[in-house]
Write an enzyme that holds these catalytic residues in place. Structure first.
Site, PDB file in Angstrom:
ATOM      1  N   LEU A  48      -3.502  -5.289  -6.081  1.00 46.18           N
ATOM      2  CA  LEU A  48      -2.448  -4.304  -5.898  1.00 46.18           C
ATOM      3  C   LEU A  48      -1.311  -4.838  -5.021  1.00 46.18           C
ATOM      4  O   LEU A  48      -1.550  -5.354  -3.947  1.00 46.18           O
ATOM      5  CB  LEU A  48      -3.068  -3.061  -5.248  1.00 46.18           C
ATOM      6  CG  LEU A  48      -2.229  -1.803  -5.346  1.00 46.18           C
ATOM      7  CD1 LEU A  48      -2.095  -1.348  -6.777  1.00 46.18           C
ATOM      8  CD2 LEU A  48      -2.826  -0.708  -4.476  1.00 46.18           C
ATOM      9  N   ASP A  49      -0.079  -4.690  -5.482  1.00 49.76           N
ATOM     10  CA  ASP A  49       1.124  -5.093  -4.731  1.00 49.76           C
ATOM     11  C   ASP A  49       1.185  -6.592  -4.473  1.00 49.76           C
ATOM     12  O   ASP A  49       1.975  -7.047  -3.630  1.00 49.76           O
ATOM     13  CB  ASP A  49       1.237  -4.349  -3.384  1.00 49.76           C
ATOM     14  CG  ASP A  49       1.308  -2.846  -3.556  1.00 49.76           C
ATOM     15  OD1 ASP A  49       1.678  -2.408  -4.654  1.00 49.76           O
ATOM     16  OD2 ASP A  49       0.997  -2.126  -2.596  1.00 49.76           O
ATOM     17  N   GLU A  50       0.350  -7.363  -5.159  1.00 50.59           N
ATOM     18  CA  GLU A  50       0.299  -8.801  -4.905  1.00 50.59           C
ATOM     19  C   GLU A  50       0.781  -9.616  -6.106  1.00 50.59           C
ATOM     20  O   GLU A  50       0.732 -10.838  -6.083  1.00 50.59           O
ATOM     21  CB  GLU A  50      -1.141  -9.231  -4.543  1.00 50.59           C
ATOM     22  CG  GLU A  50      -1.719  -8.579  -3.312  1.00 50.59           C
ATOM     23  CD  GLU A  50      -1.117  -9.114  -2.016  1.00 50.59           C
ATOM     24  OE1 GLU A  50      -0.438 -10.156  -2.059  1.00 50.59           O
ATOM     25  OE2 GLU A  50      -1.316  -8.470  -0.978  1.00 50.59           O
ATOM     26  N   GLY A  89       0.805  -1.220   0.000  1.00 49.17           N
ATOM     27  CA  GLY A  89       0.000   0.000   0.000  1.00 49.17           C
ATOM     28  C   GLY A  89       0.835   1.265   0.000  1.00 49.17           C
ATOM     29  O   GLY A  89       1.991   1.248  -0.421  1.00 49.17           O
TER      30      GLY A  89
END
Lengths: 294, 294, 294, 294
Positions: free
Chosen positions: D237-239, D211
């Site tokens: 997101l970010d994964e 995040g």
């Protein structure tokens, strides 16, 4: 306290083929075809071509459970391919544990580290015995259930001591000698006659501080990192093929004793990695350099 | 595109005092008392005692906003303490930006990196000019609004070239010369006469691969890590006090060109750190070593 | 096999003063003047001001051999300064070895590492005893001449077990409890009542993989580095102040067992550094963070 | 200022074959035999078997100069093998340079780093254009001779902006989009429709600090290392699958601005490595993880 890596569970049914030869086309296909044709399933294959030496290197790990033929037939087929393509090769079956001897002097940290890793199943081999020019570490070694040989080395007895060491190595069919901070210089004659591979740990980032007292010299030079180097021992002291190196940060606050303390951790890590890779047949020699399929 | 570190915001009202002297009791108290007595508030203080050299080193950063007296009075008080305790000292006010000259040849990576970091506010100084023995980088340098001097260096013109360089350094009151992969060897005479400090980046982990072509020699030796070293240039080539070093992992897969590519990143990082620390008065010299208060 | 760092040789005649207080001017001068006034020679002084918390932290190590007064008089003088400037402080004399207890479960690597480092003189303390919820490591611990307490922990007996642990800690005046891969969660009540500091080793790079099975989760997430974190244990699991962290490279070739093997080396190194720094009074707590004067 | 790696010299006559399929015996032999049978000389071959997914991955780089047949015939033969063994495959000839688009916002460090590495020949591709939701970096980008598209993004215009971006990507046949610190979140719809691969640089050691504002949160948590992560962008997101990560040491002395400064170096290094490996067809996706043949 004995642990085994789950990833090694199938190890009883695998084999590792190491190959070195002049580079030419068709090498990969020839070996893959031969193995496949006999029912061997390739698990891992690493290869490297050295453009300067014009040499090809390959490590193939395969399952033997599905072989259509016996081992001898497979080996004959490999030998045939090898002859045709001028390959030097070595085939090791996973069960065939290598036999290791450890040489030490007074420092115990690398020795204890190897014994602990062996007990933890990290280093797969048989530690046949430990030899030392001092008897101080005998109780410790025997506590691990390993034989200890005290072989005194002085200027007068050096030749005799090396003969005794060589006899021990031959008699107990040692595959690898690990110099775990052994503070005596082995003669060129010893290294020539020794049938086993010899790995040494040098307490500096070679080629910096070749020779004695590297931590003191690192302190005096004011370097900002100290290192350790594991290499095959050759007649040229500290000049053998490097297997592994690592470094740790230091500063003006670190005295020689601090560098030695930090260095002990480096020596243990670097030597353990080199020994582990060697025992897993991951290291090939290319001139005075190594190819490490890690 | 200009950014400034928020942590430097108060920089206009701080000063940094660097002190070196023979070790004895009462040094810390004497300086702290003197500064406090004049209304200076100590923000950071680092100290080090070299037990071999018997030398004491201290860096004190303090706020000047609350001074009861003017700067001259404070400096006189420091000078008095310094005389009594045989201290060499230097006081720098945050506003007094250092003047930097950069020497390059054809390689541009360290130069561009310094120019970009300067523009981003990471390196606080004034880049007065860039000098090169080639004219290839002139357009690039001028794009950054920095003056460029093309000073040809051949065996015949070397003395003349160095005289021109020294004249430039003196005329523009340069504090620091950065050799950003400058491929000419500066003569001992140059270094003796040069009033500015000189920082060089050497493309190896010194003292390994002292001298020329370190990447080629690293390749040939088969090391498993390559390094870079930032050091003060002295008459003994590659032997000056080391400010910073770092390494990067390499393997048998890396050819000389790969080592050079990886090495460029190392050279940039290591040189930038050394220049930044020097400009922030964090580096003190102790014999042929450095004390870095990072 | 017992070695002592030569750099600690003078340790019998030194003392370490740790100070935390709200930031204000004159702190450094006040302490330096007080120590100097009593004949204490400052060897090292580190300080830090946290701009967010507005807190000042200092660690001063000084020689006591030249004291003009007795220790009590010095301590009274420090107490007076401290009261005036709202300082929390702690003075430790080098001879006053801290008493350490180690909690383990079945994994032995961190335990053996600490015992070996203690024997080698790297970790200066008295290891009073080892407690475990299993009895498997008892012979190993006793081999090192250290007492072993087997305290069974089940859901039913947890409260009772913690009471027994707390009683042991109190009775043997333990200064530091090291959780060397202790696989039980200590209750908030335990941590509240425990007079000793508690350091835990978590087998991930916190705050990544908070909670259980971090190596498996690292494997599943496909990270390219694994880590370990030493931190003070608090009621918020895995959320206490971090003392030290480090990482090691991994790749798609590493299975969970490989990550565990590599991680064991990290855990040993990181925990040993944190314990060493804590025992040398190098770690100060600032809210949920640490200041480490290494 | 244009340099090319000598090791890439033969690149015009090589091709790279990437293969993914369910694991079974004979895969290596089948491909090696097919290539050899058409006169292709294998230069490098890397393979990996994921034991959990039961998937086999291989990257084969071979010389095409000695092909007995034309490319089409070779491709048909590979397609036949692939069909038989359920392989997904991709064959890239060295001349076929990939087309890259870079998305940025205001931060310029990753963008400049990529442009410089491209100019230095470290990153082999065509940089088709740069798009930004700000126009501040337009002059800089155009200085490098690269087209710049200013595409404003607000809550109201987001859908429209993404449509414009997608149209640009399609029209200019982009193979790879690099998010070089692009501060807008791409919608799941964008990622679904985007034909190009998308690589993002996240300024933390994922999965720590998923995040926003990772440096501030790293500062608040008091970590002792900061990191950066390059990953394929996915709807989560970010994964997305992690390609590369690295860390740098920090301490209590580092404020948020210092973490950001150190982090910029990390971001540049990590993103450049990921982009380079992707462009060299060294990265294969295995579920939510990557296999990187570096």
């Amino acid at each position: 306290m004995t642990r085994r890596d789950p990833s090694d569970e199938r190890s009883g049914e695998t084999a590792t083929l190491l190959v070195t030869c002049p580079d030419r086309t068709g090498l990969v296909a020839a070996l893959a075809q031969t193995l496949y044709g006999h029912g061997a399933n390739i698990l891992d294959a690493d290869q490297h071509t050295d453009p300067v030496a014009g040499q090809f290197f390959q490590r193939i790990r395969f399952e033997t459970a599905g072989l259509h033929t016996d081992r001898l037939t497979l080996e004959r087929a490999i030998a045939e391919v090898a002859e045709r393509l001028s390959m030097r090769w070595r085939l090791t079956y996973a069960g065939a544990t290598k036999r290791v001897a450890i040489f030490v002097s007074r420092y115990d940290h690398c020795l204890v580290d190897l014994l602990l890793r062996h007990r933890a199943g990290e280093i797969e081999c048989e530690i046949a015995w430990v030899a030392s020019n001092h008897d101080t570490l005998q109780p410790l070694v025997e506590q691990f259930g390993v034989a200890f040989h005290h072989i005194l080395v002085t200027a007068q007895t050096k030749a005799e001591a090396e003969a005794a060491q060589l006899a021990l190595i031959e008699r107990s069919r040692i595959d690898l000698v690990v110099l775990a901070r052994y503070m005596q210089i082995l003669s060129p004659g010893f290294l020539e006659q020794c049938a086993a591979d010899v790995i040494n740990i040098h307490h500096s980032f070679l080629p910096a501080f070749v020779g004695g007292k590297p931590y003191r010299r690192a302190y005096e030079r004011g370097v900002k990192l100290i290192g350790a180097t594991a290499h095959y021992a050759t007649a040229d002291l500290d000049e053998g093929p490097i297997i592994e190196q690592d470094v740790m940060r230091c500063s003006h606050r670190d005295h020689v004793a601090d560098l030695m303390r930090k260095g002990r951790d480096l020596e243990k890590l670097v030597l353990a990695r080199a020994v582990r890779w060697h025992l897993q047949d991951r290291v090939l020699i290319c001139g005075n350099k190594t190819v490490v399929f890690d």
